[in-house]
Design a protein around this motif. Structure first.
Motif, short mmCIF file in Angstrom:
data_model
loop_
_atom_site.label_atom_id
_atom_site.label_comp_id
_atom_site.label_asym_id
_atom_site.label_seq_id
_atom_site.Cartn_x
_atom_site.Cartn_y
_atom_site.Cartn_z
N ASP A 38 26.13 37.90 76.41
CA ASP A 38 25.23 36.97 77.08
C ASP A 38 25.92 35.63 77.27
O ASP A 38 26.51 35.08 76.34
CB ASP A 38 23.95 36.76 76.27
CG ASP A 38 23.04 37.98 76.29
OD1 ASP A 38 23.27 38.85 77.15
OD2 ASP A 38 22.12 38.03 75.47
N ASN A 70 15.34 35.13 78.14
CA ASN A 70 15.12 34.96 76.70
C ASN A 70 13.62 34.85 76.41
O ASN A 70 12.78 34.93 77.31
CB ASN A 70 15.89 33.75 76.16
CG ASN A 70 15.38 32.42 76.70
OD1 ASN A 70 14.34 32.35 77.36
ND2 ASN A 70 16.10 31.36 76.42
N ASP A 71 13.29 34.65 75.15
CA ASP A 71 11.89 34.62 74.73
C ASP A 71 11.14 33.42 75.31
O ASP A 71 9.90 33.45 75.37
CB ASP A 71 11.80 34.59 73.20
CG ASP A 71 12.30 35.88 72.57
OD1 ASP A 71 12.31 36.90 73.27
OD2 ASP A 71 12.70 35.84 71.39
#
Length: 992
Positions: free
Chosen positions: A199, A292-293
């Motif tokens: 990533d 992402n979160d």
């Protein structure tokens, strides 16, 4: 006798009371055959009533029908002792005087010698009470830092005694655990997962379809790709081919289009087509978008371990300059941490760019801060009903806090791929390298051009080690040097400080380490490599102190074999004063240039690299003065000129007769000295001072493109530059030909002290590649997965494991062992006692005690304990049935005696400050209560025994029993009436 638990009587007499029509307050039920227990109130009256009822009920029963358990024959307990009426400080001073907190000579403890289980709880109770006293004393507002330090030292030693006592306990009825209650444990370290997915950094924090900030859309760069067959090519990525907005999806498509444009070819060189007639791509690597979160987006590289992909920056990208240093608070608490500051436009206005924090992590302070935040969160929302988004931001941030530990970067270098290496010392953890040292441990870290840490390595010493300097050889291997007071290698005999040298490859694998042990104290202060990758170490050696006489140090040079680290040459030299070598560098003619301090004077010398004892040339630069210090030197690869930096407060310093190019600013200034290397002689050229009216220093120097760049630390406006903080790091550019100061750029922060300690060129500065979330050079997909390469564990470190009451078996970790290898070794050692595995997902080591079994983890030899370096605590694990099925550390347990009790002492407990002391006090108080519950679990409750055997009861009560029941019922009603009249709270009742 224990207080009657809810529903005890109803359940006990259920067989006897079948079909009765007792009233609402009946002892044995209500109308119908439904029984429901209600607990008694908390008043003393209720408790007395309970005790009386239990006694009466016991008399109702025929003792021949039941077999009751027997408890320990104990006359007194330490819980019955009167409170100590002395002040808490007086109590703490008494604890400080104790040699050990584990005391079997205590009168009450000694009296319980015939009851070992009970005795163990007494020993624990007393020791924990002592810890409680220390914590309470440290939590007082009037406690000084020095007093807290003394208390904490004794607290830590006592805490270790208690943990060890719990783990060594071999009770028949008690299963004690020093940490959390459980049947398994997991290592804090892991080897990381094997994955070809990498990533990049987040590049879009807005909507996925919005343009990516910072990218214009006309940038051009290349990807250098090498396939599994060795075929290499470069593909061009032109962002101008994107139609419309430059979004993350558009960037993904542009990258993949460039990769897939290279077709696969057969052995004859012909393009290979798929079934649809389209050329098959040669490479399988691709880019995708990840989220992402937090709903942010970035690019993810999905490669193959058989393909090597590198980002090549756009043509014309200017080189960059990176400064390594430190930062710390001007006032107040806070650790000093490292920093990496980037500078651009090197030949123009010289501008400061990104500043990256570099810190090790204090695991104890971090866990303490998070635990305290969790306690505040419970107070804020005791039922846990509030969504995380509505928790106070200060609490939420503290729950995820990372507290830095003291971290010092002392040197840096850049390899041929543009990766940055830094060396220094740290008191905290760096990645998977857990610091088990009493003080500092040497670390080496590799970072890419975006500032991302690729790996960190430490030596894993148990006492102290400092990294001071590093150098990179022709194969991009890294050599570090420093000093240690520990046995960093096998065979260290003499105590004191030793020179330490270690060599690592570009993936962090340790190639060798050498500790030069001798009766004298010696240190490595500088390292360089020769034309054939031989290693040169400069430093000092000092004979041991004799009585009150402290001998002076001599300067020392070592030449080491580049492959083995063995010494091939040595030279010791100096004066009657203190002498040391501070830097070495290879001259253009192959000789070794040496910068040293000799009895307070700076000296530049030239030595034969093949015979270090032969001095070819020597130049005395002069007295540096109080506070002065020689810095470092470099060589212009073009004309061979030598540039020396340093610091002096001596207004008469001339650098060996050099022409002054820039005057001093007053006070303490840095200096740059240019020296002509004439082969057999050295001659001073110019001397240029760099500073302000405050206290300043110069620490490192590089030369490129006809310019000299230096870094240092300034407490004023250096050469008129704009000041940023109380103490700044700075870079200055000088004209190499004249010594004129052209530009100065300072970087700092309000109420923060910055230092500039080392600097290095990177081949190319930041470009569009960093804006894509990646770094220049090779995309690092995989690293070594063996334990020694990835963690602070050293070859030969070990620990012990014991199954049940069997012998302790040694588990040794060797170079090349993986976690799977370690798990297999454990499984063989404790066959049928435990199961060990490399846990999927986390890739940590997990050890689980099997049902009916106990497994004890024991620390390895002092200085070579693998348990601590793996992040495992010495503890005893019990199988799931024992850990979860017996006893309960929240009550008195079941009808069986004893049980499992967890003391939860594996938390970061310390007394360093008031907040930490209060937190530790609360945890120790809980442990004290647990020791009392453990003792109570050994005392049988006769009614509980009767409950277990109620199936044996049948028929109706005898007339005598019925009369007693009626009396109990009448007494209960009178008690209830009295309670209501006295307003003691809820009505007294046993059943509804």
């Amino acid at each position: 006798m224990a207080i009657l638990p809810p529903s005890s009587i109803a359940t006990l007499f259920q067989p006897l009371n079948s079909g009765s029509n007792a009233g609402a307050l009946s002892l044995f039920g209500n109308r119908g055959n439904t029984f429901q227990g209600v607990s008694l109130g908390g008043s003393l009256l209720n408790q007395a009533a309970n005790a009386r009822i239990e006694q009466q009920v016991a008399r109702l029963l025929d003792p021949d029908d039941f077999k009751l358990q027997q408890g320990p024959d104990i006359q007194r307990t330490p819980f019955d002792e009167p409170e100590d009426e002395r002040g808490i400080r007086a109590q703490a001073r008494e604890v400080l005087r104790k040699d050990s907190l584990i005391d079997y000579n205590n009168r009450i403890v000694a009296d319980a010698a015939n009851e070992p289980d009970a005795q163990a709880t007494f020993v624990l109770y007393n020791a924990l009470r002592d810890l409680e006293v220390l914590a309470e004393a440290a939590s007082e507002k009037t406690a000084t830092d020095d007093f807290r330090a003394r208390l904490d030292e004794r607290f830590q030693a006592g805490l270790e005694e208690v943990r060890r006592f719990i783990n060594d306990n071999r009770s028949e009825q008690l299963f004690l655990q020093s940490g959390e209650r459980g049947f398994s444990t997991k290592s804090e370290t892991s080897v990381g997962r094997v994955s070809s997915f990498v990533d990049g950094a987040i590049i879009q924090t807005g909507a996925k379809g919005s343009p990516v900030p910072g990218i214009e859309g006309d940038e051009v760069f290349e990807l250098d790709i090498t396939g599994s067959d060795g075929f290499n090519t470069r593909v061009t990525v032109d962002l101008a081919t994107i139609s419309g907005d430059v979004t993350v999806d558009a960037l993904k498509e542009a990258l993949n289009a460039a990769i897939t444009a290279v077709p696969e070819r057969d052995d004859l060189g012909n393009v290979v087509f798929d079934d649809d007639g389209n050329p098959e791509p040669r490479f399988i690597s691709r880019f995708e978008v990840f989220e992402n979160d937090d709903g942010d987006f970035g690019l993810e590289f999905r490669g193959s371990t058989f393909e090597d992909v590198r980002f090549v920056p756009p043509a014309g990208t200017e080189p960059g300059l990176v400064v390594a240093g430190s930062q710390g608070p001007l006032v107040g608490e806070g650790a000093q941490t490292g920093l990496l500051a980037e500078f651009g436009d090197l030949f123009g206005d010289l501008t400061a760019g990104e500043v990256t924090d570099f810190q090790s992590v204090d695991p104890f302070a971090t866990e303490t801060a998070r635990a305290e935040a969790n306690e505040r969160a419970k107070e804020f929302d005791p039922l846990g009903l509030t969504d995380d988004d509505f928790v106070l931001p200060s609490i939420r941030d503290a729950q995820n806090a990372v507290v830095g530990a003291e971290t010092t970067i002392r040197d840096m270098a850049v390899d041929s791929d543009g990766f940055v290496y830094v060396v220094g010392s740290a008191q905290g953890n760096l990645g998977q390298n857990l610091n088990v040292a009493e003080q500092d441990d040497l670390f080496l870290s590799k970072l890419d051009s975006s500032g991302k840490v690729i790996f960190s390595r430490s030596l894993g010493v148990s006492k102290d080690a400092d990294g001071v300097a590093l150098a990179i050889d022709s194969r991009d291997n890294v050599v570090v040097t420093g000093r240690t007071t520990d046995e960093a290698t096998e065979g260290d005999v003499f105590s004191g400080t030793d020179t330490l040298v270690a060599k690592f490859d570009g993936e962090g694998g340790e190639l060798f380490r050498r500790q030069f042990d001798s009766p004298a104290d010696d240190e490595g202060l500088t390292v360089s490599v020769g034309a054939n990758d031989e290693i040169f170490i400069g430093g000092l050696v000092r004979p041991n102190q004799i009585g009150s006489f402290t001998p002076t140090s001599d300067a020392r040079l070592l030449r080491l074999d580049g492959d083995t680290g063995e010494i091939t040459d040595e030279a010791v030299f100096g004066t009657t004063g203190d002498d040391r070598v501070l830097d070495t560098v290879r001259a253009n003619d192959g000789s070794l240039l040496v910068l040293s301090e000799e009895d307070g004077r700076a000296v530049l010398s030239k030595r034969d690299a093949a015979d270090l004892s032969t001095e070819v040339a020597r130049l005395d630069l002069g007295v540096l003065g109080e506070g002065g210090a020689a810095g470092r030197l470099t060589v212009d690869p073009g004309d061979g000129s030598v540039y020396v930096t340093g610091t002096t407060a001596n207004a008469g310093f001339t650098g060996g007769g050099a022409t002054q190019a820039n005057a001093p600013s007053g006070g303490q200034d840095g200096f740059v000295l240019r020296v002509a290397d004439n082969g057999a002689s050295l001659a001073s050229d110019y001397l240029s001072f760099v500073g302000s009216s405050g206290t300043d220093s110069l620490n490192d120097v590089v030369v490129s493109g006809g310019k000299v760049f230096v870094t240092g630390t300034g407490k004023g406006s250096v050469e008129g530059a704009e000041r940023s903080g109380s103490q700044d790091a700075f870079v200055a550019r000088l004209d190499a030909a004249t010594g004129a100061v052209e530009e100065v750029e300072q970087v700092g922060k309000t109420l923060t002290n910055f230092t500039g300690d080392a600097l290095a060129f990177v081949p190319t500065g930041r470009s569009v590649i960093e804006k894509l979330g990646f770094a220049q050079g090779k995309i690092v997909q995989d690293q070594p997965r063996d334990i020694v390469s990835r963690t602070a564990v050293r070859d030969g470190d070990s620990f012990f494991i014991r199954a049940g009451n069997g012998p302790a078996k040694r588990i040794t970790i060797e170079s090349g062992d993986t976690l799977r290898d370690l798990a297999r070794q454990i499984n063989v050692a404790v066959f049928r006692g435990a199961r060990a595995e490399q846990q999927p997902g986390s890739n940590a080591l997990r050890i689980e005690a099997l049902e009916g079994q106990s497994v004890q983890l024991l620390a390895g030899p002092e200085g070579r304990d693998a348990l601590a370096r793996l992040g495992l605590d010495p503890e005893t694990l019990y199988g799931k049935d024992l850990s979860l099925g017996l006893g309960d550390d929240d009550d008195d347990g079941g009808s069986d005696l004893g049980g499992t009790f967890a003391f939860k002492l594996n938390q970061p407990l310390n007394l360093r400050d008031g907040a930490s002391a209060k937190f530790s006090l609360k945890q120790v108080e809980t442990a004290v209560a647990t020791s009392q519950r453990a003792f109570r679990s050994l005392i049988p409750n006769p009614l509980k025994d009767l409950l277990e055997q109620r199936q044996n009861m049948s028929g109706t009560p005898s007339p005598a029993q019925q009369a007693r029941i009626a009396n109990l019922q009448s007494g209960l009603e009178r008690l209830q009436t009295s309670q209501q009249q006295l307003a003691f709270g809820n009505p007294l009742s046993l059943l509804v």
